[in-house]
Enzyme design. Structure first.
Site, PDB file in Angstrom:
ATOM      1  N   ALA A   1       0.844  -1.200   0.000  1.00 22.88           N
ATOM      2  CA  ALA A   1       0.000   0.000   0.000  1.00 22.88           C
ATOM      3  C   ALA A   1       0.874   1.243   0.000  1.00 22.88           C
ATOM      4  CB  ALA A   1      -0.910  -0.008   1.223  1.00 22.88           C
ATOM      5  N   ASP A   2       0.297   2.317  -0.482  1.00 23.05           N
ATOM      6  CA  ASP A   2       0.950   3.615  -0.408  1.00 23.05           C
ATOM      7  C   ASP A   2      -0.130   4.670  -0.175  1.00 23.05           C
ATOM      8  OD1 ASP A   2       3.772   4.893  -1.004  1.00 23.05           O
ATOM      9  OD2 ASP A   2       2.245   6.248  -1.801  1.00 23.05           O
ATOM     10  N   THR A   3       0.152   5.594   0.721  1.00 19.93           N
ATOM     11  CA  THR A   3      -0.811   6.636   1.066  1.00 19.93           C
ATOM     12  C   THR A   3      -0.226   8.000   0.737  1.00 19.93           C
ATOM     13  OG1 THR A   3      -1.698   5.280   2.858  1.00 19.93           O
ATOM     14  CG2 THR A   3      -2.189   7.639   2.946  1.00 19.93           C
TER      15      THR A   3
ATOM     16  N   GLY B   1      -3.522   3.719  -2.129  1.00 18.91           N
ATOM     17  CA  GLY B   1      -3.565   2.724  -3.192  1.00 18.91           C
ATOM     18  C   GLY B   1      -3.081   1.405  -2.623  1.00 18.91           C
TER      19      GLY B   1
END
Length: 193
Positions: free
Chosen positions: A76-78, A113
């Site tokens: 995930a990436d925020t 994402g």
């Protein structure tokens, strides 16, 4: 589906984020942590939701290459998005102060994402949460940064920390997404495996 249904996979979280680890544990999942060492670069033409999906896939693919077929990788990436720009992780105190001043008294979006990959399937998705900050004064911003050192957090803040208690007046969307993982959507996509 229950967490036991995933026992056919060796679940891997491709993230060193303690918040993501905590959220997956609270889902009842058993997993290992393997961090990718990819450079978090994205093409400048990508839009608000495409950026974190792209970065999540980059991380998941780097880790997936090193694993056997029975592995399922979650990455995930925020990002924080305000005024058509990405607010990433602050490099130092001055950047953290500037970010929080920029967010003060206004609305922004937090987008996470997520990418999930097994040997047979791959899914990418995202979640968007609208966040409204109250006006923050300089002493509140300084207090928060000095005590919580939010240098590993997109936008320079953690909603689950003091600043979230006193500064966030409203959100629309997933609270957990702002922490770094939209767990409801993660659970729904895990069912597809």
């Amino acid at each position: 589906m229950t967490p036991q249904n995933l026992d056919t996979y060796q679940l891997i979280l491709a993230s060193k984020s303690p918040r993501r680890q905590q959220l997956l544990k609270e889902l009842g999942l058993h997993f290992q942590v393997l961090v990718s060492d990819v450079e978090e670069y994205f093409p400048p033409e990508l839009g608000m939701t495409a950026i974190p999906e792209y970065l999540a896939e980059l991380k998941a693919t780097a880790v997936r290459k090193r694993l056997p077929d029975d592995s399922l990788v979650i990455a995930a990436d925020t990002i924080v998005w305000k005024d058509n720009e990405v607010l990433g992780k602050p490099a130092n105190k001055d950047e953290a102060v500037a970010m929080l001043k920029h967010l003060s008294g206004s609305q922004h979006q937090v987008i996470t994402g997520v990418n999930m990959q097994s040997a047979e399937k791959k899914y990418s998705f995202h979640a968007v949460t609208e966040v409204w900050f109250d006006e923050l004064n300089d002493s509140e911003i300084k207090y928060y940064i000095d005590r919580f050192k939010p240098y590993d957090k997109a936008g320079g803040y953690g909603i689950q920390e003091w600043i979230g208690y006193v500064g966030v007046k409203k959100i629309e969307g997933s609270f957990f997404n702002v922490m770094g993982l939209p767990v409801h959507k993660v659970y729904q996509f895990l069912k597809k495996f």
